[in-house]
Design a protein around this motif. Structure first.
Motif, PDB file in Angstrom:
ATOM      1  N   LEU A  61      42.928  34.521  72.695  1.00 52.13           N
ATOM      2  CA  LEU A  61      43.559  33.966  73.895  1.00 52.13           C
ATOM      3  C   LEU A  61      42.602  33.958  75.077  1.00 52.13           C
ATOM      4  N   GLY A  80      42.901  29.990  70.664  1.00 57.58           N
ATOM      5  CA  GLY A  80      44.238  30.533  70.438  1.00 57.58           C
ATOM      6  C   GLY A  80      44.821  30.015  69.135  1.00 57.58           C
ATOM      7  N   ALA A  81      44.550  28.750  68.815  1.00 51.61           N
ATOM      8  CA  ALA A  81      45.110  28.142  67.605  1.00 51.61           C
ATOM      9  C   ALA A  81      44.525  28.788  66.354  1.00 51.61           C
ATOM     10  N   GLY A  84      46.023  32.076  66.092  1.00 52.46           N
ATOM     11  CA  GLY A  84      47.408  31.958  65.646  1.00 52.46           C
ATOM     12  C   GLY A  84      47.551  31.811  64.139  1.00 52.46           C
ATOM     13  N   ARG A  85      46.477  31.388  63.480  1.00 54.22           N
ATOM     14  CA  ARG A  85      46.532  31.244  62.014  1.00 54.22           C
ATOM     15  C   ARG A  85      46.223  32.567  61.304  1.00 54.22           C
ATOM     16  N   PHE A 108      62.204  28.142  66.529  1.00 56.93           N
ATOM     17  CA  PHE A 108      61.050  27.574  67.231  1.00 56.93           C
ATOM     18  C   PHE A 108      59.744  28.134  66.666  1.00 56.93           C
ATOM     19  N   PHE A 109      59.698  29.455  66.522  1.00 56.56           N
ATOM     20  CA  PHE A 109      58.436  30.033  66.058  1.00 56.56           C
ATOM     21  C   PHE A 109      58.188  29.739  64.576  1.00 56.56           C
ATOM     22  N   ARG A 111      58.899  26.940  63.264  1.00 55.55           N
ATOM     23  CA  ARG A 111      58.326  25.590  63.352  1.00 55.55           C
ATOM     24  C   ARG A 111      56.872  25.672  63.817  1.00 55.55           C
ATOM     25  N   PHE A 113      54.713  28.153  63.627  1.00 55.87           N
ATOM     26  CA  PHE A 113      53.792  28.760  62.665  1.00 55.87           C
ATOM     27  C   PHE A 113      53.672  27.932  61.390  1.00 55.87           C
ATOM     28  N   ARG A 159      59.133  37.227  65.374  1.00 56.12           N
ATOM     29  CA  ARG A 159      58.068  36.238  65.583  1.00 56.12           C
ATOM     30  C   ARG A 159      56.802  36.676  64.837  1.00 56.12           C
TER      31      ARG A 159
ATOM     32  N   PRO B   7      56.752  21.168  67.638  1.00 53.56           N
ATOM     33  CA  PRO B   7      57.660  22.288  67.919  1.00 53.56           C
ATOM     34  C   PRO B   7      57.915  22.492  69.415  1.00 53.56           C
ATOM     35  N   VAL B   8      56.901  22.220  70.232  1.00 52.06           N
ATOM     36  CA  VAL B   8      57.091  22.425  71.673  1.00 52.06           C
ATOM     37  C   VAL B   8      58.060  21.374  72.227  1.00 52.06           C
ATOM     38  N   ALA B  93      51.553  33.830  76.453  1.00 50.49           N
ATOM     39  CA  ALA B  93      50.685  34.470  75.446  1.00 50.49           C
ATOM     40  C   ALA B  93      51.256  34.258  74.043  1.00 50.49           C
ATOM     41  N   GLY B  94      52.576  34.414  73.920  1.00 49.14           N
ATOM     42  CA  GLY B  94      53.214  34.215  72.614  1.00 49.14           C
ATOM     43  C   GLY B  94      53.122  32.769  72.156  1.00 49.14           C
ATOM     44  N   LEU B  95      53.256  31.849  73.095  1.00 47.90           N
ATOM     45  CA  LEU B  95      53.181  30.426  72.757  1.00 47.90           C
ATOM     46  C   LEU B  95      51.767  30.050  72.308  1.00 47.90           C
ATOM     47  N   LEU B  96      50.772  30.618  72.994  1.00 45.60           N
ATOM     48  CA  LEU B  96      49.382  30.298  72.636  1.00 45.60           C
ATOM     49  C   LEU B  96      48.954  30.990  71.341  1.00 45.60           C
ATOM     50  N   ASN B  97      49.639  32.064  70.991  1.00 49.48           N
ATOM     51  CA  ASN B  97      49.312  32.768  69.739  1.00 49.48           C
ATOM     52  C   ASN B  97      50.062  32.123  68.558  1.00 49.48           C
ATOM     53  N   THR B  98      49.909  30.842  68.431  1.00 47.27           N
ATOM     54  CA  THR B  98      50.459  30.081  67.304  1.00 47.27           C
ATOM     55  C   THR B  98      49.365  29.116  66.851  1.00 47.27           C
ATOM     56  N   PRO B  99      49.521  28.521  65.687  1.00 48.69           N
ATOM     57  CA  PRO B  99      48.479  27.569  65.258  1.00 48.69           C
ATOM     58  C   PRO B  99      48.459  26.262  66.071  1.00 48.69           C
ATOM     59  N   LEU B 100      49.344  26.148  67.059  1.00 49.75           N
ATOM     60  CA  LEU B 100      49.370  24.918  67.854  1.00 49.75           C
ATOM     61  C   LEU B 100      48.157  24.868  68.779  1.00 49.75           C
ATOM     62  N   THR B 101      47.545  23.699  68.875  1.00 47.21           N
ATOM     63  CA  THR B 101      46.410  23.560  69.787  1.00 47.21           C
ATOM     64  C   THR B 101      46.934  23.362  71.215  1.00 47.21           C
ATOM     65  N   GLU B 104      48.427  20.008  71.601  1.00 47.20           N
ATOM     66  CA  GLU B 104      49.777  19.885  71.015  1.00 47.20           C
ATOM     67  C   GLU B 104      50.819  20.514  71.931  1.00 47.20           C
TER      68      GLU B 104
END
Lengths: 324, 269
Positions: A61, A80-81, A84-85, A108-109, A111, A113, A159, B7-8, B93-101, B104
């Motif tokens: 992050l 971050g992406a 996230g993986r 939502f999460f 979706r 992930f 999550r 998803p967003v 922080a939680g939103l950015l800690n996903t595979p979404l760029t 996106e």
């Protein structure tokens, strides 16, 4: 209790990481760490020491100014992406979407992930598994805002489980929880570790962190603070064994006389009469056996003899003690 | 295997549908359009000499000006705060800690804000039917829709950009309001003065350039250009120029949103 699947186990490796705040102040300085699969690493330090910044940089992050973060063999230079993986991060303070229902939060999460390949059935299965595991079913149709702090934390752990990541970073996961909620939450964290995830956790509730983690490091002003013997990291066994210098307690009659009697034998040991017994701050087992024999010979009754381990709180307080 | 929506965007639609003010504004909007349409049709019924084209023209002007005004406000309000609210409720922080760029995430938020605009365009469809029934040319109605839609995208994107670069929602709302004031009032005023200057000094090309840059990109001027049924039509080149300016502003807004997305992450602990 159903288990979620876990990606192939990988370690989190941080090499000489340096992170600075936008104002130029260094938050994390040349810090290295490896957390192996199945290991729980406890990160200890005062507020502002750089723990949260380290976790955010490890999650991708925050882009570091120096050093590197690896998930297995994959380097993350601040994405971050990508983080996230491989990494599931629970930040502190915990933020949740108050206007959503718990079911929607998880949806939502799931979706996010699963994006973009998850099918509806796959999502439903994953959410169902998490709901059962965390006992969230009674709260699914409640708005997140109406949940207690403990249940919000559980939802946030949902999550983490939905991310199904091999590396888990938890920043003060038990903050603000009562004893029961903390116990339940820590059980879930133990479960995550048993699934060969590499877990890095910070907490100010040190007795529970000591129970939970396998290895520890103390951070102060952005760097590792060396503990006894100059070592950077220590294990729960190190704590139990007092870092090689056992502490012993003898519960006896006449503690003051016992101390006088032992002084010639233990001139180099920190020996104090405390309450109903004597405390040896640095003594080995042989010396303790000799002391017992000597005291018995002097007519002092020994009721109990035990080794006393060091607590994480003690070690942290000692290491982080401000120097004059 | 199904390709799911962003998803967003899914999240944004869920959150926005819960906002009561959206439904109140929708109701007020419908009442305004109903009043305009009823007045036009009522005049026709009372005055037999009024041609159908005049009714159509009244409907087109009344409805599209109302629609554009509302869309500019809604687009701005819908976009401002989209990212800064994530910071304020500590969910970023939680939103950015996903595979979404980042693209996106901001794209989902932009589509969510634009969905507001789409919703009002949808609500206006019955009145569009009335316009066509009274003889309004379909291409004029279509162009009116295009102007409203593109102007809504522009203001939504810039509002999201402001919410990315400004840390709190209040500042991003103020910045959006300032932009709207500048776009709708100040720039056309400069453009109008430039137009007068070009009439006095026709040889001075800088006045024409200023008029081009400042006057035509105003959404109400653009709407006037596509809706007017007399005089010289606005040249196609001018229309393309305006579209390029608006799309350019949208891209800038999107870029600001992406660039500012991680702002404040240090402060969240």
């Amino acid at each position: 209790m159903s288990q979620t699947s876990v990606q192939a186990p990988i370690s989190l490796r941080i090499e000489n990481l340096t992170v600075s705040y936008p104002n130029g102040k260094t938050a994390v300085r040349d810090l290295s760490l490896e957390v192996r699969p199945g290991e729980v690493f406890g990160l200890v330090g005062p507020n502002g020491a750089g723990k949260s910044t380290l976790l955010k940089a490890a999650a991708g992050l925050i882009a570091p100014q120096g050093g590197a973060v690896f998930y297995g063999s994959v380097q993350n230079k601040g994405s971050g992406a990508l983080g996230g993986r491989h990494v599931a991060f629970m930040p502190d303070p915990l933020g949740v979407y108050n206007d959503l229902k718990s079911r929607e939060y998880l949806e939502f999460f799931a979706r996010a992930f699963g994006h973009p390949h998850a099918t509806t059935a796959d999502r439903a299965q994953r959410i169902g598994g998490v709901v059962e595991r965390l006992g969230l079913r009674p709260w699914l149709n409640h708005e997140v805002e109406s949940l207690s702090a403990g249940w919000q934390r559980r939802l946030s752990l949902g999550r983490i489980l939905l991310a199904d990541a091999p590396i888990v970073l938890l920043d003060e996961p038990a903050a603000g929880l009562d004893v029961t909620a903390r116990r339940e939450l820590l059980d879930v964290v133990r479960g995550l570790a048993s699934e060969t995830r590499a877990i890095l956790i910070t907490s100010h509730i040190l007795p529970e962190l000591q129970e939970l983690a396998d290895r520890f490091g103390v951070i102060g002003n952005g760097s590792w603070a060396p503990v006894a013997g100059g070592q950077t990291f220590f294990t729960s066994d190190d704590l139990k064994q007092g870092f090689g210098t056992a502490r012993g307690r003898l519960v006896c009659s006449e503690p003051a006389r016992a101390r006088e009697a032992l002084l010639p034998l233990h001139a180099d040991a920190a020996l104090t009469a405390e309450g109903d017994g004597l405390l040896f701050n640095a003594v080995d087992r042989e010396a303790m056996a000799k002391a017992i024999a000597h005291l018995t010979g002097a007519g002092i009754k020994i009721y109990e003899a035990r080794n006393e381990s060091r607590s994480l709180s003690e070690v942290a307080a000692q290491v982080l003690k401000p120097t004059a | 295997m199904s390709k799911s929506i962003n998803p967003v965007l899914w999240l944004e639609l869920r959150l926005r549908l819960r906002e009561r003010k959206l439904w109140v504004i929708s109701l007020v909007f419908l009442l305004i359009l109903l009043a305009v349409t009823s007045a036009a049709v009522g005049i026709k019924q009372n005055g037999a000499s009024m041609p159908s084209e005049a009714i159509a023209s009244a409907l087109v002007w009344g409805d599209f000006v109302t629609l554009l005004g509302l869309i500019l406000l809604i687009g701005g309000l819908g976009g401002a705060g989209r990212i800064s609210q994530e910071r304020e409720q500590r969910t970023l922080a939680g939103l950015l800690n996903t595979p979404l760029t980042s693209a996106e995430i901001v794209g989902g938020k932009l589509l969510g804000a634009w969905a507001f605009v789409g919703w009002f365009l949808l609500l206006s469809l019955p009145f569009v039917g009335a316009m066509l029934y009274w003889g309004a040319p379909w291409w004029r109605v279509g162009l009116g829709f295009a102007v409203c839609s593109l102007a809504g995208l522009t203001v939504s994107a810039l509002a999201i950009g402001f919410s990315g670069i400004f840390r709190n929602s209040l500042t991003s709302y103020l910045a959006t309001g300032f932009f709207l004031f500048f776009w709708l009032i100040v720039l056309p005023a400069i453009g109008g003065v430039s137009h007068l200057a070009s009439l006095i000094h026709p040889e001075d090309s800088s006045s024409s350039l200023a008029q081009y840059l400042f006057f035509y990109p105003n959404p109400f001027v653009a709407l006037y250009g596509v809706l007017k049924d007399s005089g010289e039509p606005i040249p196609v080149g001018t229309g393309v120029f305006v579209a390029v300016v608006w799309v350019g502003l949208s891209v800038i807004g999107f870029g600001l949103g992406v660039a500012g997305l991680r702002k404040g992450l240090f402060a969240q602990s």
